[in-house]
Design an enzyme around this catalytic site. Structure first.
Site, PDB file in Angstrom:
ATOM      1  N   HIS A 222      38.588  32.333  35.648  1.00  0.00           N
ATOM      2  CA  HIS A 222      37.721  30.906  35.317  1.00  0.00           C
ATOM      3  C   HIS A 222      36.463  30.905  34.748  1.00  0.00           C
ATOM      4  CE1 HIS A 222      35.624  31.769  38.654  1.00  0.00           C
ATOM      5  NE2 HIS A 222      35.089  31.598  38.833  1.00  0.00           N
TER       6      HIS A 222
HETATM    7  C1  UD1 Z   1      32.467  26.360  39.588  1.00  0.00           C
HETATM    8  C2  UD1 Z   1      31.216  27.078  39.527  1.00  0.00           C
HETATM    9  C3  UD1 Z   1      30.964  28.504  38.751  1.00  0.00           C
HETATM   10  C4  UD1 Z   1      31.873  29.127  40.247  1.00  0.00           C
HETATM   11  C5  UD1 Z   1      33.190  28.338  39.783  1.00  0.00           C
HETATM   12  C6  UD1 Z   1      34.452  28.242  41.332  1.00  0.00           C
HETATM   13  C7  UD1 Z   1      28.695  26.065  38.004  1.00  0.00           C
HETATM   14  C8  UD1 Z   1      27.851  26.783  37.249  1.00  0.00           C
HETATM   15  N1  UD1 Z   1      29.884  26.816  38.113  1.00  0.00           N
HETATM   16  O1  UD1 Z   1      32.768  26.955  37.863  1.00  0.00           O
HETATM   17  O2  UD1 Z   1      29.984  28.989  39.001  1.00  0.00           O
HETATM   18  O3  UD1 Z   1      32.277  30.358  39.852  1.00  0.00           O
HETATM   19  O4  UD1 Z   1      32.743  26.696  40.295  1.00  0.00           O
HETATM   20  O5  UD1 Z   1      35.205  28.001  41.297  1.00  0.00           O
HETATM   21  O6  UD1 Z   1      28.758  25.628  39.098  1.00  0.00           O
HETATM   22  N2  UD1 Z   1      37.733  20.441  37.151  1.00  0.00           N
HETATM   23  C9  UD1 Z   1      38.553  19.633  37.665  1.00  0.00           C
HETATM   24  N3  UD1 Z   1      38.963  19.404  38.616  1.00  0.00           N
HETATM   25  C10 UD1 Z   1      38.347  19.835  39.966  1.00  0.00           C
HETATM   26  C11 UD1 Z   1      36.892  20.500  38.977  1.00  0.00           C
HETATM   27  C12 UD1 Z   1      36.826  21.039  38.325  1.00  0.00           C
HETATM   28  O7  UD1 Z   1      39.486  19.575  37.073  1.00  0.00           O
HETATM   29  O8  UD1 Z   1      38.691  19.543  41.121  1.00  0.00           O
HETATM   30  C13 UD1 Z   1      37.967  20.714  35.998  1.00  0.00           C
HETATM   31  C14 UD1 Z   1      36.944  19.546  35.159  1.00  0.00           C
HETATM   32  O9  UD1 Z   1      37.050  19.729  33.447  1.00  0.00           O
HETATM   33  C15 UD1 Z   1      35.549  20.546  34.922  1.00  0.00           C
HETATM   34  C16 UD1 Z   1      35.887  21.914  34.774  1.00  0.00           C
HETATM   35  O10 UD1 Z   1      37.171  21.449  35.642  1.00  0.00           O
HETATM   36  O11 UD1 Z   1      34.897  20.550  33.882  1.00  0.00           O
HETATM   37  C17 UD1 Z   1      34.303  23.125  34.940  1.00  0.00           C
HETATM   38  O12 UD1 Z   1      34.103  22.832  36.435  1.00  0.00           O
HETATM   39  P1  UD1 Z   1      32.644  23.025  36.399  1.00  0.00           P
HETATM   40  O13 UD1 Z   1      33.045  22.424  38.233  1.00  0.00           O
HETATM   41  O14 UD1 Z   1      31.863  22.295  36.364  1.00  0.00           O
HETATM   42  O15 UD1 Z   1      32.528  24.828  36.384  1.00  0.00           O
HETATM   43  P2  UD1 Z   1      33.982  25.705  37.280  1.00  0.00           P
HETATM   44  O16 UD1 Z   1      33.740  26.334  35.995  1.00  0.00           O
HETATM   45  O17 UD1 Z   1      34.422  25.127  37.964  1.00  0.00           O
HETATM   46  N1  UDP Z   2      40.360  31.422  46.154  1.00  0.00           N
HETATM   47  C1  UDP Z   2      41.633  30.005  45.734  1.00  0.00           C
HETATM   48  N2  UDP Z   2      42.768  30.359  45.519  1.00  0.00           N
HETATM   49  C2  UDP Z   2      42.609  29.575  43.731  1.00  0.00           C
HETATM   50  C3  UDP Z   2      42.297  31.324  43.684  1.00  0.00           C
HETATM   51  C4  UDP Z   2      40.714  31.537  44.367  1.00  0.00           C
HETATM   52  O1  UDP Z   2      41.927  30.232  47.308  1.00  0.00           O
HETATM   53  O2  UDP Z   2      43.731  29.952  43.221  1.00  0.00           O
HETATM   54  C5  UDP Z   2      39.413  31.688  46.121  1.00  0.00           C
HETATM   55  C6  UDP Z   2      39.022  32.906  46.387  1.00  0.00           C
HETATM   56  O3  UDP Z   2      40.233  33.662  47.560  1.00  0.00           O
HETATM   57  C7  UDP Z   2      38.281  33.441  46.971  1.00  0.00           C
HETATM   58  C8  UDP Z   2      37.765  32.192  46.402  1.00  0.00           C
HETATM   59  O4  UDP Z   2      37.988  31.422  45.826  1.00  0.00           O
HETATM   60  O5  UDP Z   2      37.419  33.238  48.380  1.00  0.00           O
HETATM   61  C9  UDP Z   2      36.415  32.580  44.951  1.00  0.00           C
HETATM   62  O6  UDP Z   2      36.469  31.686  43.954  1.00  0.00           O
HETATM   63  P1  UDP Z   2      35.800  31.686  42.483  1.00  0.00           P
HETATM   64  O7  UDP Z   2      37.088  32.452  42.120  1.00  0.00           O
HETATM   65  O8  UDP Z   2      36.475  29.829  41.800  1.00  0.00           O
HETATM   66  O9  UDP Z   2      34.226  31.433  42.577  1.00  0.00           O
HETATM   67  P2  UDP Z   2      33.876  32.471  42.370  1.00  0.00           P
HETATM   68  O10 UDP Z   2      34.036  33.392  43.186  1.00  0.00           O
HETATM   69  O11 UDP Z   2      34.557  33.838  40.778  1.00  0.00           O
HETATM   70  O12 UDP Z   2      32.554  32.127  42.278  1.00  0.00           O
END
Ligand code: UD1
Ligand code: UDP
Length: 387
Positions: A222
């Site tokens: 991601h």
């Molecule tokens: C964010 C965090 C990242 C973390 C990740 C965990 C920042 C800069 N990044 O990245 O550090 O590792 O969360 O998962 O804060 N979207 C949906 N539904 C949702 C949420 C997001 O469709 O419920 C889609 C949207 O198109 C959005 C994109 O995902 O634009 C990215 O979401 P965003 O929260 O901006 O960043 P992440 O890649 O999720």
């Molecule tokens: N996780 C989850 N379902 C998923 C993928 C991740 O519950 O489909 C959990 C995972 O077990 C961990 C956390 O989400 O506890 C990690 O989050 P993510 O990978 O989104 O972000 P990061 O840790 O890289 O910030």
């Protein structure tokens, strides 16, 4: 007993909701009357399977305040959060703002609280990738430098802060200009230990997907660095498909919404078709936490760019191929449980084959004793003279 310590906890993204479960549980079961917690959800993540599912599964109380900021460009999203958090901090009296990790929700909380002189407690402080092109690196550095308490999950995190000039003296009360750096252990380790048995009882994900324990590869992707670049996202998906075919092992990939979106626009149509039609390539929606840890425990190998998933693989003794050029969890690489392979098909294939052949070295307990949440609450109370 004096007045309880009033904590405002700010969460927003999936991993923060999960992390919050540990302290929230400790507050309700072990610090009743001594700590009160108000939960503010920024709304950074909002799909049911990115947010609500974790409240339900992990017994986290409903958020008291929901900002509902949703998705957006970094500046616009963070600005909406700062405005909402500032409003809450001006309206209600909170003694501490508690922040997790390194997302835009973390950054917003740190900036809003520091400007209003409300002390910040940062959980997962001191982590560094030494790569400021990552939005998370900027967020965590700003948050650490706005914090009054820096709760470090590992000794490496403490050392990183010392290198940046933080002192480790805890003899005087903490202030933002003389913060406390505390080796607290990792709340994610608390959670994994607490929920592993429940996951074993409740999760049927392996049988639902027709997987055998110890005979599949779990993958997550991601990071924007991987998903938003055509060359890298194609390299990662073709590598995962290759692992599936070469080793005859199913690949399970819970697809993050960012990745789902970028696959549609950036994946080569032939590759998209190939991964979609391969029977052993399971692209599934984001999982709940119990299913996720069941998958981590059952996998023979984890391939990921997630910070949290790297660690959980380690907690459950599984090897990890890291789809990044660097990691904050350097111990895993130094000790041999993780290999940095970036989005390089050759390095991914070599590292995966070696782990599948040789297994993983023992995983010593470097993330605390499973009671980080209690350590953090106790430290906050001790500092405020509430014990
Ligand atoms: C964010 C965090 C990242 C973390 C990740 C965990 C920042 C800069 N990044 O990245 O550090 O590792 O969360 O998962 O804060 N979207 C949906 N539904 C949702 C949420 C997001 O469709 O419920 C889609 C949207 O198109 C959005 C994109 O995902 O634009 C990215 O979401 P965003 O929260 O901006 O960043 P992440 O890649 O999720
Ligand atoms: N996780 C989850 N379902 C998923 C993928 C991740 O519950 O489909 C959990 C995972 O077990 C961990 C956390 O989400 O506890 C990690 O989050 P993510 O990978 O989104 O972000 P990061 O840790 O890289 O910030």
């Amino acid at each position: 007993m004096g007045k309880p310590l009033r904590i405002l906890t700010i969460i927003g993204a999936r991993p923060q909701i999960i992390k919050a479960a540990a302290i929230s549980h400790a507050v309700r079961t072990q610090f009743q009357g001594r700590i009160t917690e108000t939960l503010l959800h920024t709304g950074q993540h909002y799909d049911n399977n990115m947010s609500q599912v974790f409240f339900d599964e992990l017994g986290i109380p409903r958020a008291d305040i929901s900002l509902g900021v949703g998705s957006g460009a970094h500046g616009a999203q963070t600005a909406r959060m700062i405005e909402g958090i500032e409003h809450e901090l001006a309206e209600a009296r909170h003694d501490v703002v508690l922040l997790y990790g390194d997302t835009n929700s973390t950054l917003a909380g740190a900036v809003a609280a520091a400007k209003l002189h409300i002390p910040v407690a940062h959980v997962e402080a001191g982590l560094r990738s030494f790569n400021k092109a990552m939005p998370e690196e900027v967020n965590r550095i700003v948050c650490d430098h706005c914090s009054t308490w820096l709760f470090c999950p590992t000794e490496t995190a403490v050392k990183n802060l010392v290198r940046e000039g933080f002192a480790t003296d805890l003899s005087k009360p903490a202030t933002v200009d003389r913060p406390h750096v505390v080796a607290s252990g990792d709340v994610m380790y608390d959670n994994s230990m607490r929920f592993a048995e429940l996951a074993a009882v409740r999760s049927n994900v392996l049988s639902e997907l027709g997987l055998e324990h110890g005979s599949f590869i779990l993958a997550t992707v991601h990071r924007d660095h991987n998903t938003d670049d055509a060359g890298r996202i194609n390299a990662v998906f073709s590598s995962l498909l290759e692992l599936c075919r070469t080793h005859g092992l199913p690949v399970v990939l819970p697809v993050h919404p960012r990745t789902r979106k970028m696959m549609a626009s950036l994946l080569d149509p032939n590759l998209l078709q190939a991964v979609g039609s391969e029977a052993d390539f399971h692209m599934i929606p984001p999982m709940g936490f119990l299913d996720m840890i069941a998958l981590e425990r059952g996998a023979s190998l984890v391939v990921t760019d997630s910070g949290g998933v790297q660690k959980e693989a380690y907690f459950f003794g599984r090897p990890v191929v890291v789809l990044r050029p660097e990691t904050e969890w350097v111990e895993l690489v130094e000790q041999g449980q993780a290999v940095l392979a970036d989005a390089d098909p050759g390095r991914i294939a070599t590292a995966a084959a070696a782990f599948l052949r040789n297994g993983v070295p023992p995983c010593p307990p470097i993330f605390g004793d499973g009671h980080a949440a209690v350590a953090i609450c106790s430290h906050l109370l001790g500092i405020k003279g509430h014990l």
